[in-house]
Write a protein that holds these residues in place. Structure first.
Motif, PDB file in Angstrom:
ATOM      1  N   ILE A 166       0.856  -1.187   0.000  1.00 14.83           N
ATOM      2  CA  ILE A 166       0.000   0.000   0.000  1.00 14.83           C
ATOM      3  C   ILE A 166       0.887   1.230   0.000  1.00 14.83           C
ATOM      4  CG2 ILE A 166      -1.803   1.257   1.221  1.00 14.83           C
ATOM      5  CD1 ILE A 166      -2.510  -1.471   2.566  1.00 14.83           C
ATOM      6  N   ALA A 167       0.625   2.117  -0.960  1.00 19.79           N
ATOM      7  CA  ALA A 167       1.361   3.381  -1.048  1.00 19.79           C
ATOM      8  C   ALA A 167       0.344   4.518  -0.989  1.00 19.79           C
ATOM      9  CB  ALA A 167       2.153   3.450  -2.347  1.00 19.79           C
ATOM     10  N   GLU A 168       0.721   5.595  -0.324  1.00 20.18           N
ATOM     11  CA  GLU A 168      -0.163   6.766  -0.302  1.00 20.18           C
ATOM     12  C   GLU A 168       0.663   8.027  -0.471  1.00 20.18           C
ATOM     13  OE1 GLU A 168      -2.294   7.856   3.296  1.00 20.18           O
ATOM     14  OE2 GLU A 168      -0.651   7.129   4.526  1.00 20.18           O
ATOM     15  N   GLY A 169       0.004   9.043  -0.988  1.00 24.12           N
ATOM     16  CA  GLY A 169       0.666  10.318  -1.175  1.00 24.12           C
ATOM     17  C   GLY A 169      -0.327  11.369  -1.613  1.00 24.12           C
ATOM     18  N   TRP A 170       0.175  12.532  -1.917  1.00 24.91           N
ATOM     19  CA  TRP A 170      -0.669  13.622  -2.387  1.00 24.91           C
ATOM     20  C   TRP A 170       0.116  14.464  -3.361  1.00 24.91           C
ATOM     21  CZ3 TRP A 170       0.133  12.433   2.707  1.00 24.91           C
ATOM     22  CH2 TRP A 170       1.160  13.124   3.351  1.00 24.91           C
ATOM     23  N   GLU A 171      -0.609  14.993  -4.294  1.00 24.90           N
ATOM     24  CA  GLU A 171      -0.048  15.868  -5.322  1.00 24.90           C
ATOM     25  C   GLU A 171      -1.018  17.034  -5.411  1.00 24.90           C
ATOM     26  OE1 GLU A 171       2.248  17.164  -8.720  1.00 24.90           O
ATOM     27  OE2 GLU A 171       2.702  15.731  -7.155  1.00 24.90           O
ATOM     28  N   GLY A 172      -0.568  18.203  -4.979  1.00 24.70           N
ATOM     29  CA  GLY A 172      -1.481  19.342  -4.932  1.00 24.70           C
ATOM     30  C   GLY A 172      -2.613  19.045  -3.969  1.00 24.70           C
ATOM     31  N   LYS A 173      -3.858  19.158  -4.426  1.00 21.66           N
ATOM     32  CA  LYS A 173      -5.019  18.875  -3.577  1.00 21.66           C
ATOM     33  C   LYS A 173      -5.511  17.449  -3.696  1.00 21.66           C
ATOM     34  CE  LYS A 173      -6.748  23.572  -3.409  1.00 21.66           C
ATOM     35  NZ  LYS A 173      -7.899  24.429  -3.492  1.00 21.66           N
ATOM     36  N   ALA A 174      -4.863  16.650  -4.516  1.00 14.02           N
ATOM     37  CA  ALA A 174      -5.294  15.263  -4.715  1.00 14.02           C
ATOM     38  C   ALA A 174      -4.580  14.337  -3.734  1.00 14.02           C
ATOM     39  CB  ALA A 174      -5.009  14.822  -6.141  1.00 14.02           C
ATOM     40  N   TYR A 175      -5.370  13.594  -2.975  1.00 15.81           N
ATOM     41  CA  TYR A 175      -4.840  12.573  -2.077  1.00 15.81           C
ATOM     42  C   TYR A 175      -5.090  11.230  -2.751  1.00 15.81           C
ATOM     43  CZ  TYR A 175      -4.665   9.267   1.755  1.00 15.81           C
ATOM     44  OH  TYR A 175      -4.371   8.179   2.533  1.00 15.81           O
ATOM     45  N   TRP A 176      -4.081  10.350  -2.776  1.00 17.60           N
ATOM     46  CA  TRP A 176      -4.237   9.069  -3.461  1.00 17.60           C
ATOM     47  C   TRP A 176      -3.680   7.923  -2.617  1.00 17.60           C
ATOM     48  CZ3 TRP A 176       0.441   6.761  -4.208  1.00 17.60           C
ATOM     49  CH2 TRP A 176       1.563   7.589  -4.296  1.00 17.60           C
ATOM     50  N   VAL A 177      -4.287   6.745  -2.833  1.00 23.27           N
ATOM     51  CA  VAL A 177      -3.825   5.501  -2.219  1.00 23.27           C
ATOM     52  C   VAL A 177      -3.774   4.451  -3.324  1.00 23.27           C
ATOM     53  CG1 VAL A 177      -4.294   3.683  -0.528  1.00 23.27           C
ATOM     54  CG2 VAL A 177      -4.890   6.051   0.011  1.00 23.27           C
ATOM     55  N   HIS A 178      -2.679   3.721  -3.381  1.00 21.21           N
ATOM     56  CA  HIS A 178      -2.522   2.622  -4.331  1.00 21.21           C
ATOM     57  C   HIS A 178      -2.332   1.326  -3.545  1.00 21.21           C
ATOM     58  CE1 HIS A 178      -0.709   5.538  -7.527  1.00 21.21           C
ATOM     59  NE2 HIS A 178      -2.023   5.600  -7.467  1.00 21.21           N
ATOM     60  N   VAL A 179      -3.045   0.293  -3.955  1.00 23.12           N
ATOM     61  CA  VAL A 179      -2.877  -1.033  -3.366  1.00 23.12           C
ATOM     62  C   VAL A 179      -2.438  -1.965  -4.489  1.00 23.12           C
ATOM     63  CG1 VAL A 179      -3.948  -2.932  -2.102  1.00 23.12           C
ATOM     64  CG2 VAL A 179      -4.682  -0.555  -1.660  1.00 23.12           C
ATOM     65  N   TRP A 180      -1.216  -2.438  -4.385  1.00 23.29           N
ATOM     66  CA  TRP A 180      -0.616  -3.330  -5.384  1.00 23.29           C
ATOM     67  C   TRP A 180      -0.605  -4.737  -4.812  1.00 23.29           C
ATOM     68  CZ3 TRP A 180       0.856  -0.726  -9.772  1.00 23.29           C
ATOM     69  CH2 TRP A 180       1.096   0.648  -9.660  1.00 23.29           C
ATOM     70  N   LYS A 181      -1.010  -5.715  -5.608  1.00 25.25           N
ATOM     71  CA  LYS A 181      -0.942  -7.111  -5.177  1.00 25.25           C
ATOM     72  C   LYS A 181       0.092  -7.803  -6.054  1.00 25.25           C
ATOM     73  CE  LYS A 181      -3.769 -10.974  -3.824  1.00 25.25           C
ATOM     74  NZ  LYS A 181      -5.140 -11.432  -3.607  1.00 25.25           N
ATOM     75  N   LEU A 182       0.986  -8.560  -5.421  1.00 21.76           N
ATOM     76  CA  LEU A 182       2.063  -9.227  -6.145  1.00 21.76           C
ATOM     77  C   LEU A 182       1.972 -10.739  -5.993  1.00 21.76           C
ATOM     78  CD1 LEU A 182       3.274  -6.357  -4.891  1.00 21.76           C
ATOM     79  CD2 LEU A 182       5.238  -7.156  -6.156  1.00 21.76           C
ATOM     80  N   LYS A 183       2.401 -11.413  -7.040  1.00 17.33           N
ATOM     81  CA  LYS A 183       2.480 -12.872  -7.020  1.00 17.33           C
ATOM     82  C   LYS A 183       3.810 -13.257  -7.655  1.00 17.33           C
ATOM     83  CE  LYS A 183       0.058 -17.037  -8.367  1.00 17.33           C
ATOM     84  NZ  LYS A 183      -1.112 -17.601  -9.013  1.00 17.33           N
ATOM     85  N   ASN A 184       4.628 -13.956  -6.903  1.00 23.50           N
ATOM     86  CA  ASN A 184       5.961 -14.376  -7.372  1.00 23.50           C
ATOM     87  C   ASN A 184       6.786 -13.200  -7.893  1.00 23.50           C
ATOM     88  OD1 ASN A 184       5.325 -17.081  -6.787  1.00 23.50           O
ATOM     89  ND2 ASN A 184       4.328 -17.303  -8.772  1.00 23.50           N
ATOM     90  N   GLY A 185       6.712 -12.061  -7.202  1.00 27.61           N
ATOM     91  CA  GLY A 185       7.516 -10.899  -7.573  1.00 27.61           C
ATOM     92  C   GLY A 185       6.984 -10.080  -8.736  1.00 27.61           C
ATOM     93  N   LEU A 186       5.767 -10.381  -9.204  1.00 27.44           N
ATOM     94  CA  LEU A 186       5.170  -9.669 -10.327  1.00 27.44           C
ATOM     95  C   LEU A 186       3.880  -8.998  -9.861  1.00 27.44           C
ATOM     96  CD1 LEU A 186       5.439  -9.225 -13.445  1.00 27.44           C
ATOM     97  CD2 LEU A 186       3.929 -11.208 -13.706  1.00 27.44           C
TER      98      LEU A 186
END
Length: 150
Positions: free
Chosen positions: A78-98
């Protein structure tokens, strides 16, 4: 767990490549599955990551994803951050390093919970919350909330 550290490193490398900090942009295609499962929640004009990963928009054009925090939980990062007024969250799922699955949330309060019944010896006792958003300016505005069960 070693695989969590490895998964986190892969996602951090992806962000560096997308920011142009890694000279070999071909690396992105080696980190992300060609049949990536995608899910987006937010205004349609905020689908910046899709435009980056599909090559519709160059990595140095406009919106920059610079994570403020990156956390590995199981096979998810899970990564989160903000750019200007936009707040974002990314959830990445990995399998065998991909990277095989990607969930993107814009201007959304996200809570990640483990819905499995706790084991008798589980130290968490009454809380199954694994992660929750930490937007820096939440006190100034209201965000819709979502629960992600993993």
């Amino acid at each position: 767990m070693a695989f969590q550290v490895h998964n986190k490193a892969i996602v951090e490398l992806l962000y560096k490549a997308l920011l142009g900090e890694v000279k070999n942009m071909d690396m992105v295609s080696k980190l992300v599955a060609s049949d990536l499962e995608w899910w987006f929640h937010g205004p349609p004009q905020c689908q910046h990551m899709m435009r980056l990963l599909t090559g519709e928009k160059p990595h140095n054009d406009g919106f920059r994803f610079e994570p403020r925090s990156v956390t590995a939980i199981g096979d998810c990062v899970i990564a989160e951050g903000w750019e200007g007024k936009a707040y974002w969250v990314h959830v990445w799922k990995l399998k065998n390093g991909l990277i095989t699955q990607f969930r993107e949330y814009f201007n959304t309060w996200l809570v990640v919970r483990d819905l499995r019944p706790p084991a008798w010896e589980d130290e968490r006792q009454d809380s199954n919350t694994l992660w929750q958003s930490q937007p820096r300016d939440l006190y100034r505005r209201s965000l819709p909330g979502l629960l992600l069960a993993i």
